[in-house]
Design a protein around this motif. Structure first.
Motif, PDB file in Angstrom:
ATOM      1  N   ARG A  61       0.827  -1.203   0.000  1.00 38.18           N
ATOM      2  CA  ARG A  61       0.000   0.000   0.000  1.00 38.18           C
ATOM      3  C   ARG A  61       0.866   1.261   0.000  1.00 38.18           C
ATOM      4  NH1 ARG A  61      -4.309  -0.694  -2.415  1.00 38.18           N
ATOM      5  NH2 ARG A  61      -5.888   0.337  -1.220  1.00 38.18           N
ATOM      6  N   ARG A  62       2.016   1.207   0.628  1.00 37.96           N
ATOM      7  CA  ARG A  62       2.912   2.366   0.674  1.00 37.96           C
ATOM      8  C   ARG A  62       3.627   2.578  -0.660  1.00 37.96           C
ATOM      9  NH1 ARG A  62       1.012   5.508   3.896  1.00 37.96           N
ATOM     10  NH2 ARG A  62       1.480   5.393   6.093  1.00 37.96           N
ATOM     11  N   THR A  63       3.836   1.527  -1.411  1.00 34.63           N
ATOM     12  CA  THR A  63       4.637   1.624  -2.628  1.00 34.63           C
ATOM     13  C   THR A  63       3.814   1.547  -3.915  1.00 34.63           C
ATOM     14  OG1 THR A  63       5.062  -0.757  -2.554  1.00 34.63           O
ATOM     15  CG2 THR A  63       6.694   0.687  -1.505  1.00 34.63           C
ATOM     16  N   ASP A  64       2.526   1.248  -3.815  1.00 35.78           N
ATOM     17  CA  ASP A  64       1.666   1.103  -4.989  1.00 35.78           C
ATOM     18  C   ASP A  64       1.457   2.461  -5.659  1.00 35.78           C
ATOM     19  OD1 ASP A  64      -0.264   0.596  -6.898  1.00 35.78           O
ATOM     20  OD2 ASP A  64      -1.787  -0.101  -5.479  1.00 35.78           O
ATOM     21  N   PRO A  65       1.972   2.647  -6.885  1.00 35.36           N
ATOM     22  CA  PRO A  65       1.819   3.946  -7.546  1.00 35.36           C
ATOM     23  C   PRO A  65       0.374   4.233  -7.954  1.00 35.36           C
ATOM     24  CG  PRO A  65       2.817   2.378  -9.047  1.00 35.36           C
ATOM     25  CD  PRO A  65       2.706   1.688  -7.712  1.00 35.36           C
ATOM     26  N   HIS A  66      -0.486   3.229  -7.901  1.00 31.40           N
ATOM     27  CA  HIS A  66      -1.883   3.409  -8.312  1.00 31.40           C
ATOM     28  C   HIS A  66      -2.843   3.468  -7.128  1.00 31.40           C
ATOM     29  CE1 HIS A  66      -0.420   2.777 -12.331  1.00 31.40           C
ATOM     30  NE2 HIS A  66       0.101   1.630 -11.966  1.00 31.40           N
ATOM     31  N   ARG A  67      -2.294   3.586  -5.900  1.00 32.72           N
ATOM     32  CA  ARG A  67      -3.167   3.611  -4.738  1.00 32.72           C
ATOM     33  C   ARG A  67      -4.053   4.854  -4.799  1.00 32.72           C
ATOM     34  NH1 ARG A  67       1.800   5.096  -3.004  1.00 32.72           N
ATOM     35  NH2 ARG A  67       1.992   7.101  -2.000  1.00 32.72           N
ATOM     36  N   PRO A  68      -5.303   4.720  -4.390  1.00 37.32           N
ATOM     37  CA  PRO A  68      -6.206   5.879  -4.381  1.00 37.32           C
ATOM     38  C   PRO A  68      -5.706   6.947  -3.409  1.00 37.32           C
ATOM     39  CG  PRO A  68      -7.438   3.821  -4.136  1.00 37.32           C
ATOM     40  CD  PRO A  68      -5.985   3.481  -3.999  1.00 37.32           C
ATOM     41  N   VAL A  69      -5.941   8.198  -3.754  1.00 44.42           N
ATOM     42  CA  VAL A  69      -5.567   9.314  -2.890  1.00 44.42           C
ATOM     43  C   VAL A  69      -6.814   9.735  -2.122  1.00 44.42           C
ATOM     44  CG1 VAL A  69      -4.677  11.669  -2.804  1.00 44.42           C
ATOM     45  CG2 VAL A  69      -3.784  10.061  -4.495  1.00 44.42           C
ATOM     46  N   PRO A  70      -6.786   9.626  -0.794  1.00 44.27           N
ATOM     47  CA  PRO A  70      -7.968  10.000  -0.006  1.00 44.27           C
ATOM     48  C   PRO A  70      -8.330  11.474  -0.195  1.00 44.27           C
ATOM     49  CG  PRO A  70      -6.355   8.833   1.349  1.00 44.27           C
ATOM     50  CD  PRO A  70      -5.694   9.136   0.045  1.00 44.27           C
ATOM     51  N   THR A  71      -9.598  11.777  -0.057  1.00 44.10           N
ATOM     52  CA  THR A  71     -10.072  13.152  -0.136  1.00 44.10           C
ATOM     53  C   THR A  71      -9.328  14.007   0.885  1.00 44.10           C
ATOM     54  OG1 THR A  71     -12.250  12.370  -0.808  1.00 44.10           O
ATOM     55  CG2 THR A  71     -12.117  14.624   0.040  1.00 44.10           C
ATOM     56  N   GLY A  72      -8.860  15.158   0.444  1.00 40.70           N
ATOM     57  CA  GLY A  72      -8.136  16.068   1.334  1.00 40.70           C
ATOM     58  C   GLY A  72      -6.633  15.838   1.359  1.00 40.70           C
ATOM     59  N   VAL A  74      -2.938  14.631  -0.994  1.00 38.83           N
ATOM     60  CA  VAL A  74      -2.330  14.798  -2.316  1.00 38.83           C
ATOM     61  C   VAL A  74      -1.482  13.560  -2.611  1.00 38.83           C
ATOM     62  CG1 VAL A  74      -2.291  17.331  -2.110  1.00 38.83           C
ATOM     63  CG2 VAL A  74      -0.288  16.001  -1.425  1.00 38.83           C
ATOM     64  N   PRO A  75      -1.170  13.305  -3.872  1.00 38.71           N
ATOM     65  CA  PRO A  75      -0.280  12.174  -4.179  1.00 38.71           C
ATOM     66  C   PRO A  75       1.056  12.338  -3.444  1.00 38.71           C
ATOM     67  CG  PRO A  75      -1.272  13.041  -6.183  1.00 38.71           C
ATOM     68  CD  PRO A  75      -1.618  14.003  -5.075  1.00 38.71           C
ATOM     69  N   SER A  76       1.591  11.230  -2.961  1.00 37.95           N
ATOM     70  CA  SER A  76       2.820  11.256  -2.165  1.00 37.95           C
ATOM     71  C   SER A  76       3.715  10.087  -2.516  1.00 37.95           C
ATOM     72  CB  SER A  76       2.494  11.150  -0.668  1.00 37.95           C
ATOM     73  OG  SER A  76       1.733  12.232  -0.235  1.00 37.95           O
ATOM     74  N   THR A  77       4.991  10.283  -2.274  1.00 39.69           N
ATOM     75  CA  THR A  77       5.979   9.211  -2.355  1.00 39.69           C
ATOM     76  C   THR A  77       6.485   8.962  -0.945  1.00 39.69           C
ATOM     77  OG1 THR A  77       6.661   9.862  -4.582  1.00 39.69           O
ATOM     78  CG2 THR A  77       8.234   8.544  -3.290  1.00 39.69           C
ATOM     79  N   SER A  90      11.300   7.664   8.477  1.00 40.04           N
ATOM     80  CA  SER A  90      10.409   7.767   7.316  1.00 40.04           C
ATOM     81  C   SER A  90      10.482   9.159   6.721  1.00 40.04           C
ATOM     82  CB  SER A  90       8.965   7.504   7.733  1.00 40.04           C
ATOM     83  OG  SER A  90       8.797   6.214   8.244  1.00 40.04           O
ATOM     84  N   LEU A  91      10.182   9.236   5.444  1.00 38.52           N
ATOM     85  CA  LEU A  91      10.129  10.517   4.750  1.00 38.52           C
ATOM     86  C   LEU A  91       8.984  10.449   3.752  1.00 38.52           C
ATOM     87  CD1 LEU A  91      12.922  12.778   3.726  1.00 38.52           C
ATOM     88  CD2 LEU A  91      11.413  12.041   1.891  1.00 38.52           C
ATOM     89  N   ASN A  92       8.217  11.513   3.666  1.00 35.15           N
ATOM     90  CA  ASN A  92       7.065  11.581   2.773  1.00 35.15           C
ATOM     91  C   ASN A  92       7.218  12.810   1.891  1.00 35.15           C
ATOM     92  OD1 ASN A  92       4.555  11.602   1.562  1.00 35.15           O
ATOM     93  ND2 ASN A  92       3.412  11.986   3.431  1.00 35.15           N
ATOM     94  N   ILE A  93       7.206  12.606   0.583  1.00 37.09           N
ATOM     95  CA  ILE A  93       7.273  13.716  -0.371  1.00 37.09           C
ATOM     96  C   ILE A  93       5.882  13.896  -0.961  1.00 37.09           C
ATOM     97  CG2 ILE A  93       8.261  14.582  -2.521  1.00 37.09           C
ATOM     98  CD1 ILE A  93      10.703  12.752  -1.925  1.00 37.09           C
ATOM     99  N   ARG A  94       5.303  15.054  -0.703  1.00 35.89           N
ATOM    100  CA  ARG A  94       3.984  15.362  -1.272  1.00 35.89           C
ATOM    101  C   ARG A  94       4.197  16.036  -2.618  1.00 35.89           C
ATOM    102  NH1 ARG A  94       4.667  17.160   4.446  1.00 35.89           N
ATOM    103  NH2 ARG A  94       3.686  15.482   5.609  1.00 35.89           N
ATOM    104  N   ASP A  96       2.156  17.702  -4.522  1.00 37.79           N
ATOM    105  CA  ASP A  96       1.452  18.978  -4.662  1.00 37.79           C
ATOM    106  C   ASP A  96       1.199  19.536  -3.268  1.00 37.79           C
ATOM    107  OD1 ASP A  96       0.940  18.866  -7.577  1.00 37.79           O
ATOM    108  OD2 ASP A  96      -0.368  17.188  -7.061  1.00 37.79           O
ATOM    109  N   LEU A  97       0.723  20.770  -3.222  1.00 36.89           N
ATOM    110  CA  LEU A  97       0.340  21.376  -1.952  1.00 36.89           C
ATOM    111  C   LEU A  97      -1.148  21.701  -1.966  1.00 36.89           C
ATOM    112  CD1 LEU A  97       3.264  23.917  -1.341  1.00 36.89           C
ATOM    113  CD2 LEU A  97       2.978  21.634  -0.346  1.00 36.89           C
ATOM    114  N   ASN A  98      -1.869  21.242  -0.952  1.00 39.56           N
ATOM    115  CA  ASN A  98      -3.236  21.704  -0.745  1.00 39.56           C
ATOM    116  C   ASN A  98      -3.167  22.868   0.250  1.00 39.56           C
ATOM    117  OD1 ASN A  98      -2.940  20.541   1.815  1.00 39.56           O
ATOM    118  ND2 ASN A  98      -4.108  18.702   1.284  1.00 39.56           N
TER     119      ASN A  98
END
Length: 184
Positions: A61-72, A74-77, A90-94, A96-98
């Motif tokens: 689920r953490r590495t799946d590039p096609h995982r759904p993005v929850p409402t609110g 943004v796509p993340s790596t 851990s490190l999370n790259i968003r 986009d910015l909401n």
């Protein structure tokens, strides 16, 4: 230390790190929540993460590039910090910015397990993540930290962060420093 995609070989040290954080910290790069294709939220339990199959599903689920993005959100790596074969953070790259991320969350969030702090892991992880951000087409990134987190402020400054301003968190009123790092 190197940034790596989450992988099952780090299961034991990942769970040890969760224990160091007191369990409440969760993943450091989010929660153990995931959204299925129908948009339904699910949570991984600690017991599930302790099984090989459950941890493998979590990693997927953490590495799946096609995982759904929850409402609110943004796509993340999601990336993990690995040193000497152990999970250290851990490190999370968003991508986009909401509104929330633009105000106080930023493009990059990171967390180092308590026993691995003050060894340069956060500085190196942020440095390595900037190349990933360039590959995503970002020309500058926003990185934030609590105003009283001098260690994180130093990490960001060491990686070229220029303090833009300080803002009050809309969630809890704490003061947050906002830094921009130019990637061009």
């Amino acid at each position: 230390m190197r940034l790596v995609p989450p992988h099952v070989d780090l299961q034991r040290s990942y769970l040890e790190a969760v224990d160091e954080f007191g369990g409440a910290h969760r993943d450091g790069d989010g929660t153990w929540m995931w959204i299925d294709e129908a948009g339904t939220e699910h949570e991984f339990t600690r017991a599930e993460l302790e099984t090989e199959a459950g941890f493998a599903r979590f990693v997927h689920r953490r590495t799946d590039p096609h995982r759904p993005v929850p409402t609110g959100f943004v796509p993340s790596t999601f990336l993990w910090m690995e040193a000497d074969g152990h999970y250290v953070g851990s490190l999370n790259i968003r991508h986009d910015l909401n509104d929330f991320l633009r105000h106080e969350g930023g493009h990059i969030g990171y967390s180092v397990r308590p026993s691995a702090r003050r060894r340069g892991h956060a500085t190196e992880a942020l440095r390595q993540s900037l190349a990933v951000c360039r590959d995503l087409g970002l020309d500058r990134v926003l990185v934030t930290c609590d105003d009283d987190n001098i260690g994180s402020a130093t990490v960001i400054g060491t990686n070229g962060g220029i303090l833009d301003n300080r803002v009050r968190s809309e969630r809890d009123g704490r003061l947050v420093r906002r830094y921009w790092i130019d990637l061009t």
